[in-house]
Design a protein around this motif. Structure first.
Motif, PDB file in Angstrom:
ATOM      1  N   TYR A 166     -24.516  22.287 -44.531  1.00  0.00           N
ATOM      2  CA  TYR A 166     -25.559  21.272 -44.685  1.00  0.00           C
ATOM      3  C   TYR A 166     -24.964  19.866 -44.582  1.00  0.00           C
ATOM      4  N   HIS A 167     -23.865  19.619 -45.292  1.00  0.00           N
ATOM      5  CA  HIS A 167     -23.268  18.284 -45.286  1.00  0.00           C
ATOM      6  C   HIS A 167     -22.594  17.959 -43.955  1.00  0.00           C
ATOM      7  N   LEU A 168     -22.074  18.957 -43.268  1.00  0.00           N
ATOM      8  CA  LEU A 168     -21.531  18.721 -41.929  1.00  0.00           C
ATOM      9  C   LEU A 168     -22.644  18.290 -40.969  1.00  0.00           C
ATOM     10  N   ARG A 169     -23.799  18.928 -41.085  1.00  0.00           N
ATOM     11  CA  ARG A 169     -24.925  18.536 -40.231  1.00  0.00           C
ATOM     12  C   ARG A 169     -25.355  17.101 -40.527  1.00  0.00           C
ATOM     13  N   LYS A 170     -25.310  16.698 -41.791  1.00  0.00           N
ATOM     14  CA  LYS A 170     -25.658  15.309 -42.150  1.00  0.00           C
ATOM     15  C   LYS A 170     -24.653  14.324 -41.530  1.00  0.00           C
ATOM     16  N   LEU A 171     -23.374  14.666 -41.566  1.00  0.00           N
ATOM     17  CA  LEU A 171     -22.375  13.813 -40.926  1.00  0.00           C
ATOM     18  C   LEU A 171     -22.624  13.743 -39.421  1.00  0.00           C
ATOM     19  N   ALA A 172     -23.005  14.859 -38.827  1.00  0.00           N
ATOM     20  CA  ALA A 172     -23.277  14.896 -37.384  1.00  0.00           C
ATOM     21  C   ALA A 172     -24.513  14.070 -37.037  1.00  0.00           C
ATOM     22  N   GLU A 173     -25.534  14.089 -37.887  1.00  0.00           N
ATOM     23  CA  GLU A 173     -26.745  13.294 -37.641  1.00  0.00           C
ATOM     24  C   GLU A 173     -26.418  11.814 -37.487  1.00  0.00           C
TER      25      GLU A 173
ATOM     26  N   LEU B  65     -20.846  10.837 -37.015  1.00  0.00           N
ATOM     27  CA  LEU B  65     -19.499  10.771 -37.571  1.00  0.00           C
ATOM     28  C   LEU B  65     -18.645  11.959 -37.145  1.00  0.00           C
ATOM     29  N   ILE B  66     -19.285  13.101 -36.916  1.00  0.00           N
ATOM     30  CA  ILE B  66     -18.604  14.278 -36.397  1.00  0.00           C
ATOM     31  C   ILE B  66     -19.444  14.853 -35.266  1.00  0.00           C
ATOM     32  N   VAL B  67     -18.818  15.653 -34.419  1.00  0.00           N
ATOM     33  CA  VAL B  67     -19.514  16.290 -33.307  1.00  0.00           C
ATOM     34  C   VAL B  67     -19.011  17.722 -33.193  1.00  0.00           C
ATOM     35  N   GLU B  68     -19.776  18.524 -32.449  1.00  0.00           N
ATOM     36  CA  GLU B  68     -19.324  19.895 -32.220  1.00  0.00           C
ATOM     37  C   GLU B  68     -18.071  19.883 -31.360  1.00  0.00           C
ATOM     38  N   ALA B  69     -17.164  20.785 -31.670  1.00  0.00           N
ATOM     39  CA  ALA B  69     -15.913  20.905 -30.926  1.00  0.00           C
ATOM     40  C   ALA B  69     -15.955  22.172 -30.089  1.00  0.00           C
ATOM     41  N   GLU B  70     -15.029  22.244 -29.170  1.00  0.00           N
ATOM     42  CA  GLU B  70     -14.895  23.441 -28.343  1.00  0.00           C
ATOM     43  C   GLU B  70     -14.616  24.628 -29.257  1.00  0.00           C
TER      44      GLU B  70
ATOM     45  N   TRP C 244     -17.797  25.080 -34.460  1.00  0.00           N
ATOM     46  CA  TRP C 244     -16.610  24.274 -34.689  1.00  0.00           C
ATOM     47  C   TRP C 244     -16.967  22.794 -34.638  1.00  0.00           C
ATOM     48  N   TRP C 245     -16.298  22.014 -35.466  1.00  0.00           N
ATOM     49  CA  TRP C 245     -16.554  20.588 -35.589  1.00  0.00           C
ATOM     50  C   TRP C 245     -15.266  19.800 -35.420  1.00  0.00           C
ATOM     51  N   ARG C 246     -15.414  18.533 -35.027  1.00  0.00           N
ATOM     52  CA  ARG C 246     -14.309  17.577 -34.990  1.00  0.00           C
ATOM     53  C   ARG C 246     -14.865  16.205 -35.315  1.00  0.00           C
ATOM     54  N   VAL C 247     -13.992  15.286 -35.721  1.00  0.00           N
ATOM     55  CA  VAL C 247     -14.453  13.919 -35.954  1.00  0.00           C
ATOM     56  C   VAL C 247     -14.789  13.294 -34.608  1.00  0.00           C
ATOM     57  N   ALA C 248     -15.722  12.377 -34.619  1.00  0.00           N
ATOM     58  CA  ALA C 248     -16.205  11.780 -33.368  1.00  0.00           C
ATOM     59  C   ALA C 248     -15.341  10.618 -32.899  1.00  0.00           C
ATOM     60  N   SER C 249     -14.535  10.050 -33.776  1.00  0.00           N
ATOM     61  CA  SER C 249     -13.719   8.899 -33.405  1.00  0.00           C
ATOM     62  C   SER C 249     -12.392   8.971 -34.148  1.00  0.00           C
ATOM     63  N   GLU C 250     -11.503   8.103 -33.784  1.00  0.00           N
ATOM     64  CA  GLU C 250     -10.182   8.064 -34.412  1.00  0.00           C
ATOM     65  C   GLU C 250     -10.269   7.282 -35.719  1.00  0.00           C
ATOM     66  N   GLY C 251     -11.107   7.770 -36.615  1.00  0.00           N
ATOM     67  CA  GLY C 251     -11.306   7.120 -37.899  1.00  0.00           C
ATOM     68  C   GLY C 251     -12.530   6.223 -37.902  1.00  0.00           C
ATOM     69  N   VAL C 252     -12.831   5.706 -39.060  1.00  0.00           N
ATOM     70  CA  VAL C 252     -13.971   4.814 -39.240  1.00  0.00           C
ATOM     71  C   VAL C 252     -13.524   3.604 -40.049  1.00  0.00           C
ATOM     72  N   SER C 253     -14.268   2.525 -39.905  1.00  0.00           N
ATOM     73  CA  SER C 253     -14.020   1.335 -40.717  1.00  0.00           C
ATOM     74  C   SER C 253     -15.355   0.640 -40.940  1.00  0.00           C
ATOM     75  N   TRP C 254     -15.379  -0.240 -41.896  1.00  0.00           N
ATOM     76  CA  TRP C 254     -16.553  -1.064 -42.166  1.00  0.00           C
ATOM     77  C   TRP C 254     -16.075  -2.276 -42.940  1.00  0.00           C
ATOM     78  N   GLY C 255     -16.856  -3.310 -42.907  1.00  0.00           N
ATOM     79  CA  GLY C 255     -16.467  -4.539 -43.594  1.00  0.00           C
ATOM     80  C   GLY C 255     -17.619  -5.122 -44.384  1.00  0.00           C
TER      81      GLY C 255
END
Length: 195
Positions: free
Chosen positions: A54-61, A64-69, A79-90
């Motif tokens: 459930y929480h992985l799907r929320k991150l995907a919405e 922040l993450i996407v399905e992986a091969e 399978w899941w992977r992060v969508a970017s090389e990290g996150v940041s915010w200010g």
């Protein structure tokens, strides 16, 4: 593989999505693993697979993450992977309304609490690590009289250095050189204070 750029979070909904304690733990675990299923991650965070899914799907919405091969032979596993090389915010993206300021502060506190818990776990178990890892680990504080631009410059240079070592380690792992490698957490805070 994750996109090579860090993602800058600028919207409140995405910040709140990441700011859930379990989601933040899952994001971190997935970042380290590089790709995993809900079952793999559930074991790491000691939660039920259904809750983790459930929480992985929320991150995907929130992208922040996407399905992986798919890996392995079980085609039913997602399978899941992060969508970017990290996150940041200010803070500058979240200071227009009290709700934004509160969410920004809450996520910052959550990050600090999880990082502190991670370091406490190391301190509690450090005698189990080989001597070379105990010697190499660090805990330092530097008190420097800096200007805000100097602190920004320090942050940029430190980020570049950390990314150089991260990329070197990942390239070695990708080439099959995993001997002696461990995931290392580097936590650093830089902030002004007055005595």
């Amino acid at each position: 593989m994750a996109d090579q750029e860090r993602r800058r979070i600028t919207d409140l909904a995405t910040l709140k999505a990441l700011g859930h304690p379990l989601r933040l733990s899952l994001y971190r675990a997935l970042f380290v693993a590089r790709r995993a299923t809900a079952s793999h991650l559930a074991d790491q965070v000691d939660e039920a697979v259904a809750l983790v899914s459930y929480h992985l799907r929320k991150l995907a919405e929130h992208g922040l993450i996407v399905e992986a091969e798919r890996q392995g032979e079980d085609g039913r596993e997602r399978w899941w992977r992060v969508a970017s090389e990290g996150v940041s915010w200010g803070h500058e993206d979240f200071d227009d309304a009290p709700e934004e300021v509160a969410a920004y502060s809450a996520v910052g506190r959550l990050l600090f609490e999880q990082r502190a818990a991670q370091y406490r776990a190391f301190l509690d178990s450090q005698s189990a690590w080989p001597s070379e890892w105990r010697t190499a680990s660090l805990s330092s504080e530097y008190l420097a009289p800096l200007t805000a631009p100097e602190l920004e410059e320090f942050n940029r240079e430190l980020h570049e250095l950390a990314m150089r070592y991260q990329n070197r380690g990942r390239a070695s792992e990708d080439a099959g050189d995993t001997a002696g490698r461990e995931t290392v957490a580097l936590h650093l805070y830089g902030f002004p204070f007055r005595t």
